[in-house]
Every structure is written in C-alpha cells, then in structure tokens.
Scaffold this active site. Structure first.
Site, PDB file in Angstrom:
ATOM      1  N   LYS A  62      94.532  25.015  -5.067  1.00  0.00           N
ATOM      2  CA  LYS A  62      93.809  24.961  -3.790  1.00  0.00           C
ATOM      3  C   LYS A  62      93.931  23.475  -2.873  1.00  0.00           C
ATOM      4  CE  LYS A  62      89.553  24.418  -4.619  1.00  0.00           C
ATOM      5  NZ  LYS A  62      88.102  24.059  -4.563  1.00  0.00           N
TER       6      LYS A  62
ATOM      7  N   ARG B 195      77.985  26.926  -2.618  1.00  0.00           N
ATOM      8  CA  ARG B 195      78.235  27.523  -3.996  1.00  0.00           C
ATOM      9  C   ARG B 195      76.854  28.501  -4.070  1.00  0.00           C
ATOM     10  NH1 ARG B 195      82.397  25.509  -6.153  1.00  0.00           N
ATOM     11  NH2 ARG B 195      82.481  23.040  -6.812  1.00  0.00           N
TER      12      ARG B 195
ATOM     13  N   ARG C 170      99.619  21.722 -17.289  1.00  0.00           N
ATOM     14  CA  ARG C 170      99.090  20.420 -16.502  1.00  0.00           C
ATOM     15  C   ARG C 170      98.711  19.433 -17.587  1.00  0.00           C
ATOM     16  NH1 ARG C 170      95.072  21.458 -11.643  1.00  0.00           N
ATOM     17  NH2 ARG C 170      93.550  20.846 -12.932  1.00  0.00           N
TER      18      ARG C 170
ATOM     19  N   ARG D 277      94.085  15.276 -18.809  1.00  0.00           N
ATOM     20  CA  ARG D 277      92.862  15.578 -18.281  1.00  0.00           C
ATOM     21  C   ARG D 277      92.224  16.477 -19.687  1.00  0.00           C
ATOM     22  NH1 ARG D 277      91.550  17.907 -12.301  1.00  0.00           N
ATOM     23  NH2 ARG D 277      89.904  18.880 -13.801  1.00  0.00           N
TER      24      ARG D 277
ATOM     25  N   ARG E  38      86.005  27.595 -17.955  1.00  0.00           N
ATOM     26  CA  ARG E  38      85.891  27.217 -16.372  1.00  0.00           C
ATOM     27  C   ARG E  38      86.108  28.084 -15.400  1.00  0.00           C
ATOM     28  NH1 ARG E  38      89.924  22.735 -16.791  1.00  0.00           N
ATOM     29  NH2 ARG E  38      89.838  22.716 -14.614  1.00  0.00           N
TER      30      ARG E  38
END
Ligand code: IMP
Ligand code: MG
Length: 369
Positions: free
Chosen positions: A193, A268, A307, A313, A325
């Site tokens: 995104k 949201r 990633r 992360r 998630r």
C-alpha cells in the site's frame, strides 16, 4: 453531488424544505386574496413544478395559466428575453399572481410587466420561489419571496442547466471549487500500500494523508489537537473520532490546492466513514473511491516473512502473528467494503504482480472515476 454536462452541483435545498417553502407562500397568498378567485400565471419552463405543487396546496378555487419566456443561456442571464408563448386569455379585472421559479437579474420580470401593461388586471402580484438579491438589478416589487439565496447558479425542481436537471426533486447549487479525486486506500499488511500510495501521489498530484503519520506529527509538535489526542492515549482510551477528523481537516486545509487526497488508515468504522463524508462535503467535495489491494493470504505471509528476515520488525518474523494481522485486517475492513459498495465506490484491485503492473491497475480505476 451530481454532474450535469460538464459541471458539478451539490445538494442545496431538500424536497422537504421546498415543500414547506411552497406551503408558506400558499398560506400568505391565500390569506391575502381571501375569497377572490385568482389567476396564477406560471412562467415556463422553470416554474412548472413550483406551480404544480403550489396549486395543489392552494386551499380555494383558482385558475392556472402559463406564459413562456426564455432568457438564460448556460449559467448566465441575458438581456434579450424571448416571448415564446404570450397570454392566451383576457385577464381584464382579474387578480393575477405571477409564479416565478427564480428571480435573478429581474430581466424576465421586466418583460412580465411589459406583457401586463395594457391588460387592465385588478391586481398584479409577484411571487417567486427563489430570489437572488445580489443579482437583482430592477426595482419592481416582489410581493412574495420563498427563499432568498446567494448569487450562485442552482438546478432542480424545474430549474435547468442547458436542459438538464429540471426533473430533480431537490435543488442543487453549482460547485465553484474544482473537482478533486479523493481516495481511501486499503490493503492488508504486506500488500504494498505504501509503495503504491507514493506512485499515485506523484502521478495524480494527490496528497497522501496517513493517519498514523498525522497523529505522530501532531503529538511530536505538541499541537493543540496532538495534546488532546495524547491525553486520551495516556489514559489508555481511544481518541474520539472528532479529534481525528479535526486533524485530518487541518491536513486538508493545509493543502487546499491539491488535486485530491489519498486517505490511508482512516476510516476504520462506519461512523468514521460518515464523518469523513461530512468533512469532504463541507469542502464541496466527496470521497470518490475506496480502493483495496487484494492479495492472497499465503502470498502475504510469504512476503512478510521475507521482509522480516531483513527489516528486523518483530511482527514480521512470526507466522502466527502475521496471520492474526491479516485476519484482523479483513475483520475490520469488511464493514467499510460494505459501506462503500452500497455507494458503488468500492474497487478491489489485484495486488499480485510487479509494482508497475499494480500501479497500472490502480490507474485504470482512478482514470475511470
Ligand atoms: P432573470 O431574468 O435574470 O431574473 O432570470 C430569470 C430566469 O432565469 C428564471 O426564470 C430562470 O429560468 C433563469 N435562472 C435564473 N437563475 C437561475 C439559476 O440559478 N438556475 C437556473 N435558472 C436560472
Ligand atoms: Mg423561469
């Protein structure tokens, strides 16, 4: 918002408000005329809906006739009034009330007075549904005025823009600000995104508003809204939607000359989507589309694990956290997908492929808006 020919119009006077305005005019005129049987003269074309609703509400016997005059070209009044259909009956001794849809420059009204000059009517009164005082250049008395409105072009309820709009039951006002492209961008974690938002913002000269960034900016710079948001966060409470909306509003205002906005991370919930609609409406604008990147779960999991190997992360390293998630994303966006789908504003875009391919697919959607 609606589009007629090349122009955009926003809601201005609702059907219910029109109804009560017409009722008020009826009440006043019926009260003044008592038991006279008046002749109501509608000025075609614009007044046909007004006259129809007016006489349906008129509580006593009356006659109705029309004359047809034309003065407007596009969105401008012209001096040159054409008499297309004149009076077709003798009105000597009658109480006449002109029913006009709108009085703008007053040129048409002047022609009406010329028509009645030698008619020997008992009385001639002028009633108009709309009146633009700033545009009026004559000094004929207006006996009954429905609504005084600003000097802006309107359509609907009989009034047209080059032939279109007469059929609309509500009245709309010309939008004077330019047309924007406002997008709500969605995508599950790992869908790319951020990358796509960057391309779109360059390509279409849009401003990317990431709610997370806006929050961090306001808190870091200790703006009034940032401090307010922080006070809720410190108490472990959700920041009220209005605070977030106020921050977004500030971003929109800062970029008043943008071609449009990409909203990212907001809305949201349904309530937030409605609040965002209201915000855009207050800017004479609208959300044009919710675009969601669609990527198969397994592809996302692989991308994020990949990633995680380099990004460090923590939430990209654990497969079950990643799956959670993704699930959470779908749980949260399902409502918004419905919200925008019912307005025909939801566009799912295949997010698997090269970055260029995906940008291309997104551009197709945006170009077609
Ligand atoms: P005037 O002669 O300038 O007073 O304008 C009167 C006529 O122009 C009306 O009867 C309408 O037909 C047209 N007109 C004036 N303002 C508007 C508008 O805002 N929208 C659509 N037609 C208008
Ligand atoms: Mg008219």
């Amino acid at each position: 918002m609606i589009k007629l020919h090349d122009l955009y119009f926003k809601p201005f006077v609702s059907e219910t408000e029109l109804d009560s305005t017409v009722q008020n005019l009826v009440d006043k005129i019926a009260n003044d005329l008592q038991d006279e049987v008046p002749v109501f003269v509608g000025i075609l074309n614009g007044s046909f809906m007004f006259v129809s609703d007016f006489v349906k509400k008129y509580p006593k016997p009356c006659e109705v006739t029309f004359i047809k005059l034309a003065s407007y070209e596009g969105v401008k009044s012209t001096e040159d009034i054409q008499r297309l259909i004149g009076l077709t009956q003798d009105l000597t001794g009658r109480h006449v009330v002109i029913l006009e849809d709108i009085i703008d420059s007053g040129n048409t009204l002047e022609e009406v007075h010329r028509i009645f000059e030698n008619e020997h009517v008992a009385s001639l009164k002028i009633a108009t549904l709309f009146y633009k005082p700033e545009a009026y250049k004559k000094d004929f008395k207006l006996h009954y005025v429905g609504l005084e409105i600003p000097n802006k072009f309107i359509v609907g309820y009989g009034l047209d823009y080059d032939g279109l709009g007469r059929d609309l039951p509500n009245v709309y006002q010309l939008k004077t600000t330019k047309h924007m492209t406002n997008l709500v961008l969605f995508g599950p974690p790992g869908a790319g995104k951020g990358t796509q938002a960057n391309f779109l913002k360059e390509k279409y000269n849009l401003v990317h508003i990431s709610t997370g960034d806006v929050f961090r900016f306001n808190i870091k710079n200790e703006t009034a809204l940032g401090m307010l948001a922080k006070s809720y966060m410190d108490k472990g409470e959700l920041v009220p939607d209005q605070v977030t909306i106020d921050m977004l509003n500030a971003e929109v205002e800062k970029n008043a000359d943008a071609n449009g906005f990409i909203f990212d991370g907001f809305p949201r919930t349904n309530a937030q989507a409605e609040a965002l609609d209201n915000l855009m409406q207050s800017k004479d604008s609208t959300i044009n589309a919710m675009i969601a990147l669609e990527v198969d779960d397994e592809v996302l999991v692989q991308r994020l694990l990949e990633r995680g190997k380099t990004s460090g992360r923590a939430d990209d390293a654990d497969e079950s956290i990643i799956r959670n998630r993704i699930t959470e994303y779908y749980n949260k966006t399902a409502i918004l997908k419905d919200y925008y789908s019912t307005q025909s504003k939801y566009f799912g875009v295949d997010g698997v492929g090269s970055i260029e391919d995906i940008t291309e697919r997104l551009s197709k959607v945006i170009d077609a808006l």
